[in-house]
Structure formats: structure tokens, C-alpha cells
Design a protein around this motif. Structure first.
Motif, PDB file in Angstrom:
ATOM      1  N   UNK A  70       0.874  -1.170   0.000  1.00  0.00           N
ATOM      2  CA  UNK A  70       0.000   0.000   0.000  1.00  0.00           C
ATOM      3  C   UNK A  70       0.912   1.220   0.000  1.00  0.00           C
ATOM      4  N   UNK A  71       0.423   2.268  -0.615  1.00  0.00           N
ATOM      5  CA  UNK A  71       1.207   3.493  -0.753  1.00  0.00           C
ATOM      6  C   UNK A  71       0.342   4.624  -0.219  1.00  0.00           C
ATOM      7  N   UNK A  72       0.903   5.435   0.652  1.00  0.00           N
ATOM      8  CA  UNK A  72       0.088   6.546   1.149  1.00  0.00           C
ATOM      9  C   UNK A  72       0.856   7.859   1.061  1.00  0.00           C
ATOM     10  N   UNK A  73       0.275   8.903   1.665  1.00  0.00           N
ATOM     11  CA  UNK A  73       0.837  10.251   1.642  1.00  0.00           C
ATOM     12  C   UNK A  73       2.316  10.231   2.006  1.00  0.00           C
ATOM     13  N   UNK A  74       3.202  10.866   1.310  1.00  0.00           N
ATOM     14  CA  UNK A  74       2.998  11.751   0.154  1.00  0.00           C
ATOM     15  C   UNK A  74       3.398  11.089  -1.179  1.00  0.00           C
ATOM     16  N   UNK A  75       3.143   9.800  -1.331  1.00  0.00           N
ATOM     17  CA  UNK A  75       3.695   9.070  -2.493  1.00  0.00           C
ATOM     18  C   UNK A  75       2.648   8.582  -3.491  1.00  0.00           C
ATOM     19  N   UNK A  76       1.356   8.897  -3.272  1.00  0.00           N
ATOM     20  CA  UNK A  76       0.333   8.279  -4.123  1.00  0.00           C
ATOM     21  C   UNK A  76       0.414   8.715  -5.591  1.00  0.00           C
ATOM     22  N   UNK A  77       0.938   9.914  -5.841  1.00  0.00           N
ATOM     23  CA  UNK A  77       1.129  10.351  -7.237  1.00  0.00           C
ATOM     24  C   UNK A  77       2.545   9.995  -7.686  1.00  0.00           C
ATOM     25  N   UNK A  78       3.521  10.248  -6.800  1.00  0.00           N
ATOM     26  CA  UNK A  78       4.933  10.017  -7.142  1.00  0.00           C
ATOM     27  C   UNK A  78       5.209   8.592  -7.592  1.00  0.00           C
ATOM     28  N   UNK A  79       4.482   7.646  -7.005  1.00  0.00           N
ATOM     29  CA  UNK A  79       4.750   6.233  -7.311  1.00  0.00           C
ATOM     30  C   UNK A  79       4.372   5.880  -8.754  1.00  0.00           C
ATOM     31  N   UNK A  80       3.479   6.671  -9.344  1.00  0.00           N
ATOM     32  CA  UNK A  80       2.875   6.249 -10.621  1.00  0.00           C
ATOM     33  C   UNK A  80       3.898   6.082 -11.744  1.00  0.00           C
ATOM     34  N   UNK A  81       4.919   6.949 -11.736  1.00  0.00           N
ATOM     35  CA  UNK A  81       5.882   6.858 -12.849  1.00  0.00           C
ATOM     36  C   UNK A  81       6.767   5.613 -12.765  1.00  0.00           C
ATOM     37  N   UNK A  82       6.712   4.907 -11.641  1.00  0.00           N
ATOM     38  CA  UNK A  82       7.550   3.703 -11.489  1.00  0.00           C
ATOM     39  C   UNK A  82       6.795   2.417 -11.839  1.00  0.00           C
ATOM     40  N   UNK A  83       5.547   2.541 -12.272  1.00  0.00           N
ATOM     41  CA  UNK A  83       4.712   1.348 -12.444  1.00  0.00           C
ATOM     42  C   UNK A  83       4.683   0.876 -13.895  1.00  0.00           C
ATOM     43  N   UNK A  84       4.496  -0.435 -14.097  1.00  0.00           N
ATOM     44  CA  UNK A  84       4.421  -0.989 -15.450  1.00  0.00           C
ATOM     45  C   UNK A  84       3.008  -0.932 -15.992  1.00  0.00           C
ATOM     46  N   UNK A  85       2.033  -0.942 -15.085  1.00  0.00           N
ATOM     47  CA  UNK A  85       0.629  -0.979 -15.496  1.00  0.00           C
ATOM     48  C   UNK A  85      -0.177  -0.279 -14.405  1.00  0.00           C
ATOM     49  N   UNK A  86      -1.221   0.424 -14.813  1.00  0.00           N
ATOM     50  CA  UNK A  86      -2.073   1.127 -13.840  1.00  0.00           C
ATOM     51  C   UNK A  86      -3.525   0.872 -14.225  1.00  0.00           C
ATOM     52  N   UNK A  87      -4.361   0.541 -13.252  1.00  0.00           N
ATOM     53  CA  UNK A  87      -5.775   0.293 -13.561  1.00  0.00           C
ATOM     54  C   UNK A  87      -6.385   1.571 -14.145  1.00  0.00           C
ATOM     55  N   UNK A  88      -7.446   1.411 -14.924  1.00  0.00           N
ATOM     56  CA  UNK A  88      -8.072   2.581 -15.561  1.00  0.00           C
ATOM     57  C   UNK A  88      -8.508   3.599 -14.524  1.00  0.00           C
ATOM     58  N   UNK A  89      -9.150   3.112 -13.437  1.00  0.00           N
ATOM     59  CA  UNK A  89      -9.657   4.054 -12.436  1.00  0.00           C
ATOM     60  C   UNK A  89      -8.513   4.815 -11.763  1.00  0.00           C
ATOM     61  N   UNK A  90      -7.437   4.102 -11.399  1.00  0.00           N
ATOM     62  CA  UNK A  90      -6.321   4.780 -10.726  1.00  0.00           C
ATOM     63  C   UNK A  90      -5.684   5.797 -11.672  1.00  0.00           C
ATOM     64  N   UNK A  91      -5.597   5.444 -12.960  1.00  0.00           N
ATOM     65  CA  UNK A  91      -5.006   6.372 -13.929  1.00  0.00           C
ATOM     66  C   UNK A  91      -5.887   7.611 -14.077  1.00  0.00           C
ATOM     67  N   UNK A  92      -7.204   7.394 -14.171  1.00  0.00           N
ATOM     68  CA  UNK A  92      -8.127   8.534 -14.318  1.00  0.00           C
ATOM     69  C   UNK A  92      -8.102   9.431 -13.084  1.00  0.00           C
ATOM     70  N   UNK A  93      -8.043   8.770 -11.938  1.00  0.00           N
ATOM     71  CA  UNK A  93      -8.044   9.498 -10.668  1.00  0.00           C
ATOM     72  C   UNK A  93      -6.697  10.161 -10.408  1.00  0.00           C
ATOM     73  N   UNK A  94      -5.653   9.602 -10.968  1.00  0.00           N
ATOM     74  CA  UNK A  94      -4.318  10.189 -10.798  1.00  0.00           C
ATOM     75  C   UNK A  94      -3.686   9.864  -9.459  1.00  0.00           C
ATOM     76  N   UNK A  95      -4.024   8.714  -8.883  1.00  0.00           N
ATOM     77  CA  UNK A  95      -3.445   8.334  -7.588  1.00  0.00           C
ATOM     78  C   UNK A  95      -3.484   6.817  -7.439  1.00  0.00           C
ATOM     79  N   UNK A  96      -2.390   6.276  -6.879  1.00  0.00           N
ATOM     80  CA  UNK A  96      -2.283   4.825  -6.651  1.00  0.00           C
ATOM     81  C   UNK A  96      -2.014   4.587  -5.175  1.00  0.00           C
ATOM     82  N   UNK A  97      -2.786   3.708  -4.556  1.00  0.00           N
ATOM     83  CA  UNK A  97      -2.509   3.365  -3.152  1.00  0.00           C
ATOM     84  C   UNK A  97      -2.210   1.885  -2.955  1.00  0.00           C
TER      85      UNK A  97
END
Ligand SMILES: NC(=O)C1=CN([C@@H]2O[C@H](COP(=O)(O)OP(=O)(O)OC[C@H]3O[C@@H](n4cnc5c(N)ncnc54)[C@H](O)[C@@H]3O)[C@@H](O)[C@H]2O)C=CC1
Ligand SMILES: O=C1C[C@@](O)(C(=O)O)C[C@@H](O)[C@@H]1O
Length: 305
Positions: A70-97
Motif C-alpha cells: 500500500x502506498x500513502x501520503x505523500x507518495x500516491x502520485x509520485x509512485x505512478x511513474x515507477x509502475x508498469x501498469x495502472x488500472x483505468x480508475x487509478x489512472x483517471x483518478x491520478x493516484x495509486x494506493x
């Protein structure tokens, strides 16, 4: 000894995560299901690491055999550039936890929005969702607003003391949900908004032990309104107590906390968590915390969220 397929290793990366109740929720649910699971908080403050270290921590977690994070404050946006795949909802929302580590790949999800969505559906099944006032448009508030719009809210009034933030979030959400109307407001407009709304969702820190009080004039609340608070320390915030006393249908913040944990548990382990059992455990943990705080003269405020 066991490998990644035989047992589950999970971590929570963020600042101030040591008091989090998510690790014990996952571990207890796994115990009851006969699954071997360990969940460790990885606190950036304790490690004296900057938020930007999240990418290196993902690599370290993969090397050390973690199944998910799980990823929380302050990394929920920062983590995104390190991922290979992101669910549609997380991508639309702009945050991964939630990050799954599978076959050397990182896959991002967001269970904050899905956790609030299921909490709302389970806890307030009869709530009218045509028009909703949401107070607070910060990090958690963004996920909640996304969930409300996905649940079919037609008119969302987004209220924040930071007028720019309300305007930015309303514009972003309006683009994602063109069929709905999302309008930014400041708190001085609540007297006009409340008589027209079906329900109120509260996403500011007001009501937490460190920020006691009410986020709005309680006279604006009518018995026909439903109220959802996302603050859960304490579980019965002043808003929750006073809304109940007025006869409003109420959802406490614990439902979202359990919802995000249950959804992450399922993504990481592939097993369905029993939400009512998890909530019972969560309420036990909160009651212990509140009892300890009252013995210590009210230091519940130390708990992060
Ligand atoms: N139930 C759950 O699972 C979770 C609950 N929370 C709770 O939600 C609260 C908010 O969390 P975040 O969104 O991450 O915080 P945040 O700091 O990102 O956002 C809070 C927002 O509320 C606004 N605000 C503050 N006081 C206000 C007021 N009096 N009137 C109108 N707007 C006001 C701020 O301008 C800010 O935009 C936390 O304090 C925590 O108690 C947070 C995460 C998960
Ligand atoms: O933001 C939160 C809260 C949390 O960090 C916790 O401590 O319970 C767990 C995260 O999964 C969630 O996104």
C-alpha cells in the motif's frame, strides 16, 4: 521458509504510517482465513527518506520478495511513474494506493475510491445520490468525489476553504464525468447548498482528535440528509454524533478505512476479505486506542489519520 506463492508479504510506504491500522486488519483477516501473511509499515520519516525514494523502495520490495504494497501520503502520485501498469480508475483518478508485484512487474490500483464506494453502498444503501455536498477536496477527498460520481451522483457541490483547490478538482472531475455537474464552492456558500442537497460527505480534518469541532453549522443539517464522514479517529466524530442525534442516516469514517483495506487484501492475496469481520476487528482496535488515549489524557491526536 516459504516463497512468494506460499505466503504473502505486504508493506505500507508513506510518512507517519507506524500507527496505521491497515497492517493489523490484513494480518488478522489472513489469520482467520488460514493464510500466512505479514504486513510491515515502511515509514519514510523513521527511515529519514524523502518521498522520492518510493521508486527505490519498490525495487527493494521486489528484491525482498514482497507480494504487494500500500502506498500513502505523500507518495500516491509520485509512485505512478515507477509502475508498469495502472488500472483505468487509478489512472483517471491520478493516484495509486496499492501496488501488486507480479513476475517482476508493478501494477497500480486505487482502493481508496473503491473502498469508499463499497462503504457507501453497504452502509447507506438507500441514500439518494442525485445531489451531494462534499466538504474537503484534498487527497482523500479526490478519491471520495471520484467514487461518488462513479456511484451516479448527478450534481456534486465541492466545497473547500482553498477556493483554487476546489476549482481545480471540480474542473478535473467535470472532465472525467461529463454527464455530471461538479461545481466548486467555498464554505460560506453552505447555507445555500444544504437545503438543496440529498447528502453531505465530510473530507476535511475537522473532527479528528487534533482538530476537534464541527466542519459546518449543525443547524444546516436536516433529518432528511444522509451524512458520510471519512474521519475515523475518533470513530464517533462530533459530526457523526450530532447527525445521528438529528435522525440522519450516518456512515462513519471507519467504513472507508475498512473498505480500502478489504479491496487491497483481495487484490494482493486473491482472496475475498469478510468486510463485517474486518470492521469488527477495526472497531476493536479503535476502541483500544481510544481507551488508551483517555488514560493518557487524550493523546489520540498522535495517531496519524
Ligand atoms: N477513512 C479513511 O480511510 C481516510 C480518512 N482520512 C481522513 O480524511 C481527512 C482528510 O484527508 P486528506 O484529504 O488526505 O487531507 P488533505 O489535507 O489532503 O485535504 C483536506 C482538505 O480539506 C480542506 N479543509 C480543511 N479545513 C476545512 C474547512 N474547515 N472547510 C472546508 N475545507 C477545509 C483543505 O483545504 C484541504 O483541501 C484526514 O484528516 C483523515 O482524518 C484520510 C484518508 C483515509
Ligand atoms: O491512505 C490510506 C490510509 C492508509 O495509509 C492507512 O494507514 O490506513 C492505508 C492506505 O492503503 C490508504 O490509501
Amino acid at each position: 521458509m516459504s516463497n512468494r506463492a506460499e505466503s504473502v508479504l505486504v508493506g505500507l510506504i508513506g510518512e507517519g504510517v507506524m500507527p496505521s491500522l491497515t497492517p493489523p486488519m490484513h494480518e488478522r483477516e489472513a489469520d482467520v482465513q488460514g493464510l500466512r501473511l505479514l504486513y510491515r509499515p515502511i515509514d519514510l520519516l523513521e527511515l529519514a527518506l524523502p518521498a522520492a525514494a518510493v521508486g527505490d523502495l519498490l525495487t527493494a520490495a521486489q528484491h525482498m520478495g514482497f507480494n504487494g504494497l500500500n502506498i500513502t501520503h505523500p507518495c500516491k502520485q509520485l509512485v505512478m511513474k515507477h509502475l508498469d501498469e495502472i488500472s483505468d480508475d487509478a489512472a483517471r483518478l491520478g493516484a495509486v494506493n496499492t501496488v501488486l508485484i507480479q513476475d517482476g512487474r508493478y501494477i497500480g490500483h486505487n482502493t481508496d475510491f473503491s473502498g469508499f464506494g463499497s462503504a457507501l453502498a453497504d452502509g447507506l444503501p438507500d441514500a439518494h445520490l442525485d445531489r451531494v455536498v462534499q466538504l474537503g477536496a484534498g487527497g482523500a477527498g479526490s478519491a471520495v468525489a471520484y467514487a461518488l460520481l462513479k456511484a451516479g451522483v448527478k450534481e456534486l457541490d465541492l466545497v473547500d476553504m482553498d477556493a483554487n483547490r476546489a476549482a481545480e478538482r471540480a474542473a478535473e472531475l467535470g472532465e472525467l464525468f461529463p454527464e455530471a455537474s461538479v461545481t466548486p464552492h467555498t464554505p460560506n456558500e453552505l447555507a445555500q447548498l444544504m437545503p438543496r442537497t440529498d447528502g453531505l460527505v465530510h473530507c476535511t480534518p475537522i473532527g479528528m482528535a487534533a482538530h476537534p469541532g464541527l466542519p459546518l453549522d449543525i443547524e444546516l443539517l436536516e433529518p432528511r440528509h444522509w451524512v458520510a464522514d471519512i474521519v475515523y479517529r475518533p470513530i464517533d466524530t462530533q459530526l457523526v454524533r450530532e447527525a445521528r442525534a438529528k435522525g440522519c442516516a450516518v456512515l462513519d469514517g471507519g467504513r472507508m478505512a475498512v473498505g480500502q483495506a478489504a479491496d487491497a487484501f483481495q487484490l494482493i492475496t486473491g482472496r475475498v476479505a469478510d468486510r463485517e469481520r474486518m470492521r469488527a476487528h477495526f472497531l476493536e482496535l479503535i476502541a483500544q486506542e481510544e481507551a488508551a488515549a483517555s488514560l493518557n489524557g487524550g493523546t489520540l491526536a498522535k495517531a496519524a489519520r
